[in-house]
Design a protein around this motif. Structure first.
Motif, PDB file in Angstrom:
ATOM      1  N   CYS A 189     -44.467 -24.903 120.968  1.00  0.00           N
ATOM      2  CA  CYS A 189     -43.868 -26.137 121.386  1.00  0.00           C
ATOM      3  C   CYS A 189     -44.506 -26.168 123.437  1.00  0.00           C
ATOM      4  O   CYS A 189     -44.929 -25.321 123.649  1.00  0.00           O
ATOM      5  CB  CYS A 189     -42.701 -26.682 121.847  1.00  0.00           C
ATOM      6  SG  CYS A 189     -41.705 -27.018 120.032  1.00  0.00           S
ATOM      7  N   ARG A 240     -33.450 -29.628 120.344  1.00  0.00           N
ATOM      8  CA  ARG A 240     -33.805 -29.339 122.207  1.00  0.00           C
ATOM      9  C   ARG A 240     -32.672 -29.405 122.510  1.00  0.00           C
ATOM     10  O   ARG A 240     -31.580 -29.711 122.275  1.00  0.00           O
ATOM     11  CB  ARG A 240     -34.625 -30.703 122.201  1.00  0.00           C
ATOM     12  CG  ARG A 240     -35.439 -30.539 123.160  1.00  0.00           C
ATOM     13  CD  ARG A 240     -35.642 -31.887 123.452  1.00  0.00           C
ATOM     14  NE  ARG A 240     -36.220 -32.981 122.194  1.00  0.00           N
ATOM     15  CZ  ARG A 240     -35.087 -34.063 122.784  1.00  0.00           C
ATOM     16  NH1 ARG A 240     -33.725 -33.870 122.852  1.00  0.00           N
ATOM     17  NH2 ARG A 240     -35.509 -34.784 121.542  1.00  0.00           N
ATOM     18  N   ASP A 274     -42.402 -34.665 119.474  1.00  0.00           N
ATOM     19  CA  ASP A 274     -41.159 -34.546 119.935  1.00  0.00           C
ATOM     20  C   ASP A 274     -40.485 -35.722 120.380  1.00  0.00           C
ATOM     21  O   ASP A 274     -41.360 -36.847 120.382  1.00  0.00           O
ATOM     22  CB  ASP A 274     -40.074 -34.025 120.810  1.00  0.00           C
ATOM     23  CG  ASP A 274     -38.938 -34.626 121.201  1.00  0.00           C
ATOM     24  OD1 ASP A 274     -38.280 -35.272 121.283  1.00  0.00           O
ATOM     25  OD2 ASP A 274     -38.223 -33.449 122.368  1.00  0.00           O
ATOM     26  N   VAL A 327     -45.208 -33.857 124.271  1.00  0.00           N
ATOM     27  CA  VAL A 327     -45.240 -32.606 123.884  1.00  0.00           C
ATOM     28  C   VAL A 327     -44.920 -33.156 122.371  1.00  0.00           C
ATOM     29  O   VAL A 327     -44.836 -32.830 121.587  1.00  0.00           O
ATOM     30  CB  VAL A 327     -43.377 -32.445 124.370  1.00  0.00           C
ATOM     31  CG1 VAL A 327     -43.058 -30.917 123.339  1.00  0.00           C
ATOM     32  CG2 VAL A 327     -42.964 -32.376 125.473  1.00  0.00           C
ATOM     33  N   THR A 328     -45.843 -31.545 121.829  1.00  0.00           N
ATOM     34  CA  THR A 328     -46.092 -31.207 119.892  1.00  0.00           C
ATOM     35  C   THR A 328     -45.632 -30.009 120.001  1.00  0.00           C
ATOM     36  O   THR A 328     -45.678 -29.252 120.599  1.00  0.00           O
ATOM     37  CB  THR A 328     -47.662 -31.612 119.984  1.00  0.00           C
ATOM     38  OG1 THR A 328     -48.335 -32.506 120.568  1.00  0.00           O
ATOM     39  CG2 THR A 328     -47.922 -30.967 118.298  1.00  0.00           C
ATOM     40  N   CYS A 329     -44.899 -29.620 118.912  1.00  0.00           N
ATOM     41  CA  CYS A 329     -44.823 -28.093 118.704  1.00  0.00           C
ATOM     42  C   CYS A 329     -45.207 -28.130 117.197  1.00  0.00           C
ATOM     43  O   CYS A 329     -45.731 -28.407 116.013  1.00  0.00           O
ATOM     44  CB  CYS A 329     -42.653 -28.549 118.676  1.00  0.00           C
ATOM     45  SG  CYS A 329     -42.031 -28.305 119.801  1.00  0.00           S
ATOM     46  N   TYR A 373     -36.751 -25.206 123.141  1.00  0.00           N
ATOM     47  CA  TYR A 373     -36.792 -25.893 121.032  1.00  0.00           C
ATOM     48  C   TYR A 373     -36.456 -24.191 120.729  1.00  0.00           C
ATOM     49  O   TYR A 373     -36.842 -23.088 120.671  1.00  0.00           O
ATOM     50  CB  TYR A 373     -38.029 -25.775 121.213  1.00  0.00           C
ATOM     51  CG  TYR A 373     -38.418 -27.706 121.445  1.00  0.00           C
ATOM     52  CD1 TYR A 373     -38.181 -29.018 120.403  1.00  0.00           C
ATOM     53  CD2 TYR A 373     -39.796 -27.699 123.080  1.00  0.00           C
ATOM     54  CE1 TYR A 373     -38.438 -30.432 121.581  1.00  0.00           C
ATOM     55  CE2 TYR A 373     -39.175 -28.571 123.352  1.00  0.00           C
ATOM     56  CZ  TYR A 373     -39.125 -30.522 122.798  1.00  0.00           C
ATOM     57  OH  TYR A 373     -39.425 -31.341 123.160  1.00  0.00           O
TER      58      TYR A 373
END
Length: 155
Positions: A78, A112, A43, A49-51, A123
């Motif tokens: 996420c 988001r 993000d 934060v990783t999606c 998300y």
């Protein structure tokens, strides 16, 4: 030069995805196979934060030339991967990832939301089209939790 920099500033701040993996789903004699790809993106406004996004990519001649329309289905997960810090104030419904899924008219995007009552980031991934979008979507949520700064050695 100044004009080019100014134009770049006007572009929305979207994350860029990197491909983590893929699997073939349909063999094509000519052009690439149909497949499911798994991509990761961070993000751009929320550190930590990783999606992960999985979605279909159409192959064949049209797919190889970028003329095919990919399906609307996608899945998203996420995760908190570090201490969560906000770069700037968040706007509900802000686009954090967007990618074209047809030549002109269709895009897949991730937006988001911040659920303040539950202190959770939400998300949503969906596909839209110039004339008519798709109701197919997926959602994931991350409760904002304290993060230990000490690194744990990997064995």
């Amino acid at each position: 030069m100044r004009r080019a920099l100014w134009l770049l500033c006007l572009l929305p701040l979207w994350a860029r995805a990197e491909q983590v993996g893929e699997v073939s789903t349909v063999f094509k004699f000519v052009g690439p196979n149909d497949k499911i790809v798994v991509e990761a993106f961070d993000d751009p406004k929320v550190e930590g934060v990783t999606c992960y996004l999985s979605r279909a990519k159409t192959g064949g001649v049209k797919g190889g030339l970028g003329l095919a329309e990919d399906r609307a289905e996608a899945s998203i997960a996420c995760r908190q991967v570090g201490a969560i810090r906000f770069a700037t104030p968040l706007e509900d419904g802000e686009v954090v990832f967007k990618e074209r899924t047809s030549l002109v008219f269709k895009t897949m995007q991730v937006v988001r939301f911040f659920d303040r009552k539950r202190n959770t980031l939400v998300y949503l991934v969906y596909s839209d089209r110039l004339i008519e979008g798709s109701p197919q979507n997926a959602v994931t949520a991350i409760p904002i939790l304290p993060w230990a700064d000490a690194a744990v050695p990997v064995r």
